[in-house]
Scaffold this motif. Structure first.
Motif, PDB file in Angstrom:
ATOM      1  N   LEU A  72       4.625 -39.290   2.891  1.00 33.63           N
ATOM      2  CA  LEU A  72       5.195 -37.948   2.810  1.00 33.63           C
ATOM      3  C   LEU A  72       6.705 -38.001   2.640  1.00 33.63           C
ATOM      4  N   MET A  73       7.357 -38.926   3.332  1.00 33.13           N
ATOM      5  CA  MET A  73       8.799 -39.067   3.213  1.00 33.13           C
ATOM      6  C   MET A  73       9.196 -39.381   1.768  1.00 33.13           C
ATOM      7  N   GLN A  74       8.450 -40.264   1.114  1.00 34.84           N
ATOM      8  CA  GLN A  74       8.747 -40.593  -0.280  1.00 34.84           C
ATOM      9  C   GLN A  74       8.563 -39.392  -1.196  1.00 34.84           C
ATOM     10  N   LEU A  75       7.513 -38.617  -0.933  1.00 29.22           N
ATOM     11  CA  LEU A  75       7.256 -37.452  -1.772  1.00 29.22           C
ATOM     12  C   LEU A  75       8.359 -36.414  -1.612  1.00 29.22           C
ATOM     13  N   ARG A  76       8.834 -36.227  -0.384  1.00 28.91           N
ATOM     14  CA  ARG A  76       9.927 -35.277  -0.164  1.00 28.91           C
ATOM     15  C   ARG A  76      11.219 -35.752  -0.822  1.00 28.91           C
ATOM     16  N   ALA A  77      11.475 -37.065  -0.742  1.00 34.05           N
ATOM     17  CA  ALA A  77      12.704 -37.623  -1.320  1.00 34.05           C
ATOM     18  C   ALA A  77      12.601 -37.805  -2.827  1.00 34.05           C
ATOM     19  N   GLY A  78      11.371 -37.841  -3.327  1.00 32.92           N
ATOM     20  CA  GLY A  78      11.174 -38.053  -4.761  1.00 32.92           C
ATOM     21  C   GLY A  78      11.455 -39.473  -5.198  1.00 32.92           C
ATOM     22  N   GLU A  79      11.433 -40.413  -4.253  1.00 33.31           N
ATOM     23  CA  GLU A  79      11.671 -41.804  -4.603  1.00 33.31           C
ATOM     24  C   GLU A  79      11.017 -42.727  -3.585  1.00 33.31           C
ATOM     25  N   GLY A  80      10.869 -43.984  -4.006  1.00 39.71           N
ATOM     26  CA  GLY A  80      10.210 -44.979  -3.174  1.00 39.71           C
ATOM     27  C   GLY A  80       9.217 -45.742  -4.025  1.00 39.71           C
ATOM     28  N   PRO A  81       8.712 -46.870  -3.553  1.00 39.55           N
ATOM     29  CA  PRO A  81       7.815 -47.700  -4.364  1.00 39.55           C
ATOM     30  C   PRO A  81       6.531 -46.995  -4.769  1.00 39.55           C
ATOM     31  N   CYS A  82       5.981 -46.191  -3.866  1.00 39.88           N
ATOM     32  CA  CYS A  82       4.716 -45.521  -4.160  1.00 39.88           C
ATOM     33  C   CYS A  82       4.894 -44.460  -5.239  1.00 39.88           C
ATOM     34  N   VAL A  83       5.987 -43.712  -5.159  1.00 41.33           N
ATOM     35  CA  VAL A  83       6.289 -42.704  -6.180  1.00 41.33           C
ATOM     36  C   VAL A  83       6.629 -43.379  -7.502  1.00 41.33           C
ATOM     37  N   GLU A  84       7.391 -44.468  -7.444  1.00 45.48           N
ATOM     38  CA  GLU A  84       7.765 -45.153  -8.682  1.00 45.48           C
ATOM     39  C   GLU A  84       6.548 -45.728  -9.401  1.00 45.48           C
ATOM     40  N   ALA A  85       5.544 -46.173  -8.641  1.00 44.05           N
ATOM     41  CA  ALA A  85       4.327 -46.690  -9.276  1.00 44.05           C
ATOM     42  C   ALA A  85       3.642 -45.603 -10.100  1.00 44.05           C
ATOM     43  N   VAL A  86       3.726 -44.348  -9.619  1.00 46.86           N
ATOM     44  CA  VAL A  86       3.124 -43.239 -10.356  1.00 46.86           C
ATOM     45  C   VAL A  86       3.968 -42.864 -11.564  1.00 46.86           C
ATOM     46  N   THR A  87       5.263 -42.697 -11.352  1.00 46.94           N
ATOM     47  CA  THR A  87       6.121 -42.227 -12.442  1.00 46.94           C
ATOM     48  C   THR A  87       6.286 -43.267 -13.549  1.00 46.94           C
ATOM     49  N   SER A  88       6.234 -44.550 -13.185  1.00 44.41           N
ATOM     50  CA  SER A  88       6.407 -45.602 -14.192  1.00 44.41           C
ATOM     51  C   SER A  88       5.079 -46.057 -14.790  1.00 44.41           C
ATOM     52  N   GLY A  89       3.985 -45.841 -14.036  1.00 43.46           N
ATOM     53  CA  GLY A  89       2.693 -46.342 -14.477  1.00 43.46           C
ATOM     54  C   GLY A  89       2.570 -47.846 -14.353  1.00 43.46           C
ATOM     55  N   ARG A  90       3.459 -48.467 -13.573  1.00 35.90           N
ATOM     56  CA  ARG A  90       3.455 -49.926 -13.405  1.00 35.90           C
ATOM     57  C   ARG A  90       3.343 -50.306 -11.932  1.00 35.90           C
ATOM     58  N   VAL A  91       2.860 -51.506 -11.672  1.00 38.98           N
ATOM     59  CA  VAL A  91       2.805 -52.026 -10.303  1.00 38.98           C
ATOM     60  C   VAL A  91       4.240 -52.198  -9.799  1.00 38.98           C
ATOM     61  N   VAL A  92       4.477 -51.744  -8.573  1.00 33.17           N
ATOM     62  CA  VAL A  92       5.788 -51.906  -7.939  1.00 33.17           C
ATOM     63  C   VAL A  92       5.587 -52.747  -6.680  1.00 33.17           C
ATOM     64  N   SER A  93       6.211 -53.918  -6.648  1.00 34.56           N
ATOM     65  CA  SER A  93       6.061 -54.814  -5.513  1.00 34.56           C
ATOM     66  C   SER A  93       7.439 -55.175  -4.983  1.00 34.56           C
ATOM     67  N   VAL A  94       7.700 -54.841  -3.717  1.00 35.67           N
ATOM     68  CA  VAL A  94       8.962 -55.218  -3.070  1.00 35.67           C
ATOM     69  C   VAL A  94       8.609 -56.142  -1.917  1.00 35.67           C
ATOM     70  N   THR A  95       9.247 -57.292  -1.894  1.00 36.84           N
ATOM     71  CA  THR A  95       8.775 -58.373  -1.026  1.00 36.84           C
ATOM     72  C   THR A  95       9.599 -58.586   0.232  1.00 36.84           C
TER      73      THR A  95
END
Length: 248
Positions: A72-95
């Motif tokens: 929910l925090m990512q959705l409110r901020a409009g950013e984060g790995p989970c949101v970026e995976a949707v907007t980019s259509g690519r796997v986002v992995s931060v290690t």
């Protein structure tokens, strides 16, 4: 991947395949998926965000309130790995925590408070259309190994098919209606969790498990049980566990 994990992976695919029938419960199906993912991929938590487009995303299922709050925090901020995976259509992995902080400081702080230091977010995508992401949160640094990443992608593909299905892919209006029904169901379930939590003095995770237990015991969809809890037509009591067992 060990033999036991391979067995669990196969069982997960079988469970998902068996559920893809008329009038299946999409929320319960996706909940089963994220629950299994924590065991399969050594994740502390998992969740799925979903929506008709990247401007109307919701946390549709999660393994607990902590991972739901991170989503929910990512959705409110409009950013984060989970949101970026949707907007980019690519796997986002931060290690690592440092990598998260460099890319999304607000998300990194919230993730750190919840004990998550690495994330693997996989877009739910089919035929060029991205409808959400499957997100794995881990309490240790490092990337998924190649075999786990491949398996996680395969499960994400099944999740996408379970939402869209072949018969609705051809009609974008039907796709949006299918997604909206899932989102509406999630809202009702969240309200019912609050009612059960207040009635039985349970935390929200325990309240959800109780609703899901009643749904499966009564062979009634989660959304129907939740709606009944809200309007008072369904009364859910704490189950009396057999000797030596615990309530859900």
């Amino acid at each position: 991947m060990s033999d036991s994990r391979e067995t669990l992976l196969v069982r997960t695919f079988v469970t998902l395949a068996d559920s893809l029938v008329a009038d299946y419960d999409i929320i319960d199906l996706l909940q089963t998926l994220v629950d299994r993912c924590t065991d399969l991929f050594d994740a502390s938590a998992a969740g799925i965000i979903l929506g008709p487009d990247d401007r109307h995303l919701e946390v549709i299922v999660s393994t607990g309130e902590a991972s739901r709050s991170i989503g929910l925090m990512q959705l409110r901020a409009g950013e984060g790995p989970c949101v970026e995976a949707v907007t980019s259509g690519r796997v986002v992995s931060v290690t690592s925590r440092a990598e998260m902080h460099d890319r999304w400081p607000t998300f990194a702080d919230a993730a750190s408070e919840s004990g998550y230091v690495s994330v693997h977010a996989i877009p739910l995508r089919l035929r060029g259309e991205t409808i959400g992401s499957l997100n794995l949160f881990r309490d240790h640094e490092g990337a998924l190994n190649d075999s786990d990443a491949t398996a996680a992608q395969a499960l994400a593909d099944v999740a996408t098919i379970s939402v869209l299905q072949e018969r609705v892919i051809r009609d974008s209006t039907m796709v949006r209606e299918q997604l909206q029904r899932a989102l509406d169901s999630r809202v009702v379930i969240e309200q019912a969790k609050g009612v059960i939590s207040h009635t039985h003095q349970l935390d929200m995770d325990s309240a959800y498990r109780l609703i899901r237990y009643h749904s499966r015991s009564s062979q009634t969809s989660l959304s129907a049980v939740a709606a009944g809890v809200i309007d008072g037509s369904v009364k859910i009591e704490l189950p009396t566990p057999p000797r030596g067992a615990s309530a859900p």
